[in-house]
Design a protein around this motif. Structure first.
Motif, short mmCIF file in Angstrom:
data_model
loop_
_atom_site.label_atom_id
_atom_site.label_comp_id
_atom_site.label_asym_id
_atom_site.label_seq_id
_atom_site.Cartn_x
_atom_site.Cartn_y
_atom_site.Cartn_z
N VAL A 25 1.02 -1.37 -0.11
CA VAL A 25 -0.10 -0.03 0.10
C VAL A 25 0.68 1.14 0.20
O VAL A 25 1.69 1.54 0.68
N GLY A 26 0.77 2.17 -1.08
CA GLY A 26 1.58 3.14 -0.98
C GLY A 26 1.11 4.19 -0.05
O GLY A 26 0.18 4.51 0.36
N MET A 27 2.28 5.16 0.29
CA MET A 27 2.13 6.31 1.23
C MET A 27 1.01 7.17 0.61
O MET A 27 0.93 7.21 -0.54
N GLY A 28 -0.09 7.58 1.39
CA GLY A 28 -1.12 8.38 0.90
C GLY A 28 -2.16 7.62 0.32
O GLY A 28 -3.12 8.39 -0.36
N ALA A 29 -2.21 6.48 0.56
CA ALA A 29 -3.34 5.76 -0.28
C ALA A 29 -4.67 6.05 0.25
O ALA A 29 -4.80 6.49 1.47
N ASP A 30 -5.89 5.96 -0.66
CA ASP A 30 -6.91 6.32 -0.02
C ASP A 30 -7.65 4.73 0.07
O ASP A 30 -7.21 3.84 0.14
N ALA A 31 -9.02 4.73 0.87
CA ALA A 31 -9.69 3.59 1.33
C ALA A 31 -9.99 2.59 0.35
O ALA A 31 -9.74 1.32 0.45
N GLU A 32 -10.18 3.11 -0.99
CA GLU A 32 -10.31 2.29 -2.15
C GLU A 32 -9.10 1.32 -2.24
O GLU A 32 -8.98 0.14 -2.44
N GLU A 33 -8.01 2.06 -2.54
CA GLU A 33 -6.75 1.40 -2.69
C GLU A 33 -6.37 0.31 -1.27
O GLU A 33 -5.81 -0.66 -1.74
N ALA A 34 -6.72 0.96 -0.35
CA ALA A 34 -6.44 -0.02 0.77
C ALA A 34 -7.25 -1.07 0.79
O ALA A 34 -6.66 -2.39 0.93
#
Lengths: 336, 336
Positions: free
Chosen positions: B150-159
């Motif tokens: 999970v990249g830094m600054g990810a949003d909930a969808e990416e998470a």
């Protein structure tokens, strides 16, 4: 011996032995693929690595090549544990004094220690990627020990025997995120982003007499934007030795091979030695003048952390990093 | 699919695929040696594991054998990150109310989360080895997610897209060591000894409709010394979903493959659902009667944590542990 991990496209990199003068290296691929694997079976692997180191230092290693810190990942690119102490209690006292808070007397007898994230360490020349200067970006120069297996309830002697390697650390901190996190009591999380390590991890015997009483008896040099801002002595004012820090961590659980134990920001009572984190400078300014005047790091700032031997030669190689804005984190920071 | 790690004398064990009914298993050694290796390269490895799972569930796997939780290590016997949230804010509020402390309103909007030790996890039937009953030994029943990158600054969808696996957790806690550690601000260290996990880690699709809104919509059952003391619903009163917890962790840094994110103690506002940690019961007693009466765990006590599907079948297998005194830790505890 000195060990490094070279970038090879994998998550854990490739283990290499580095010459004492940091000029050449040789891959250890015939011995152990990664540093963690070497630590997992140290008594079997270490002698083989030592032999390669002896050959390399004698100019007899078969496939040696030029050692280039830019190709290094952190010696452990990811680790199973990163627990950071605050052994230089002077630093803690200064921080408290600057905000008119007393320091509990117990801090002189029982280490402060926090559990840090260890899944994504930065190599010695990797950028410090962050979203916002408003977070209060600071460096923290530290020394760290890498352990073997230490059983729950270990004493200082057992802990000392399990110190496998030493490294330098830049424990990057986000000062403006710390107060709210510490007020919650749950410790640092967002306020401690990815940590960086020196190119080389070395066995304590490489330090000779400078490894004494479980402490590194040499100054740590911090150079910020090309200016030497600190060279406090890492053996002075270190209230808790590495064995004592490990004993603290192992009180209620086992500490397993490859655990990294940090010293906390190196700091001397003698303020003329300068500082290895900006927060300390700001505390001194606050105590003297009522307010801090040195700003935290800006995007584009550089920080170099290094330790020299008595002859002026770099022991671990240098941590040399630049603070760079990460676009995605910046966008997320604005959205919050 | 369901995955487990079998004890084989190595530190990371051997990856196995487990049948949906937990009756049989098959080694995944031809696919990936360990769970961490599978997580490191999930998009390539997972389809192969899924195929083996399909064969196993259809009774067509060639070398299947009886699945025995006693042979299991934790699915990740050691991990590069263990970050535990407190998503059931009701639990936090109760703890505060019992000591007449207000809970900051921000706790409803920003997760509490601490970084835990991840170098030495306990298998599902491993003893809880500790030095002293005076430490205030408690269990904490939780659910945890294992992530990909999970990249830094990810949003909930990416998470959400990076949630690979779910597990049950016993986040063993030493209640009498907590107040002093939290007062220091540096978070839990000695007060959170080794954590235990369920025999099986499963992909969210195994839960069908019970995986919804980033939460597990089923009760978690806690049985202490043979008595069912709690069955709070893990989907009710979970103020922060797993994606939201991951977003919080990833604000200032990358979260790398194999990171474990905990829900915190499962707790419902409806007190008739019982408790999954003794501290909560003691808080309710304190609020009602002015003092707690239920003691913490004694040596010899057992704890079982389990989650059943709608048909009453165990989904993850059970965490079943006994509290046992560790001689060396006991000696060290007395010496301090």
């Amino acid at each position: 011996m000195k060990l490094a991990t070279l970038r090879d496209g994998t998550r854990d990199g490739q283990l290499a032995v580095v010459a004492r003068d940091l000029k050449t290296a040789a891959l250890a691929d015939g011995i152990a693929p990664t540093l963690q694997r070497a630590l997992d079976d140290w008594s079997f692997i270490a002698p083989q690595l030592e032999q390669l180191a002896t050959e390399l230092n004698g100019g007899r290693a078969r496939h040696s090549f030029e050692f280039e810190p830019k190709n290094c990942m952190a010696p452990l690119p990811r680790a199973f544990q990163w627990a950071d102490g605050s052994a230089y209690v002077n630093h803690v006292e200064l921080v408290r004094r600057a905000r008119n808070a007393d320091m509990p007397e117990s801090f002189w007898h029982e280490p402060l220690m926090y559990q840090g994230g260890s899944d994504d360490f930065i190599g010695p020349t990797g950028d410090i990627l962050l979203g916002s200067e408003q977070w209060g970006i600071d460096f923290e120069g530290e020394v760290a020990a890498v352990t073997g297996d230490v059983g729950m309830g270990a004493d200082a002697e057992e802990a000392a025997q399990q110190i496998r390697l030493l490294m330098l650390v830049n424990d990057v901190s986000l000062r403006h995120l710390i107060p709210a996190e510490l007020a919650k009591g749950f410790g640092f999380l967002q306020s401690k982003p990815a940590t960086a390590f020196s190119p080389v991890a070395l066995t304590p015997d490489e330090l000779g007499a400078a490894w004494q009483d479980g402490k590194v008896q040499l100054p740590l040099r911090a150079t910020w934007n090309g200016v030497l801002v600190g060279q406090p002595h890492a053996g002075t004012d270190m209230v808790f030795s590495f064995p004592q820090l490990i004993v603290h961590l192992a009180k209620t659980r086992n500490v397993r091979a490859g655990s990294i134990i940090g010293s906390g920001t190196v700091s001397n009572k003698d303020a003329s030695r300068g500082y290895t984190c900006i927060a300390e400078k700001r505390c001194l300014e606050t105590i003297a003048d009522g307010a801090p005047k040195t700003p935290f790091m800006q995007f584009g700032d550089t920080i170099k952390l290094e330790m020299l031997d008595a002859g002026g030669k770099s022991l671990f190689g240098a941590i040399e990093q630049t603070v760079v804005q990460d676009a995605k984190a910046a966008k997320a920071a604005q959205a919050h």
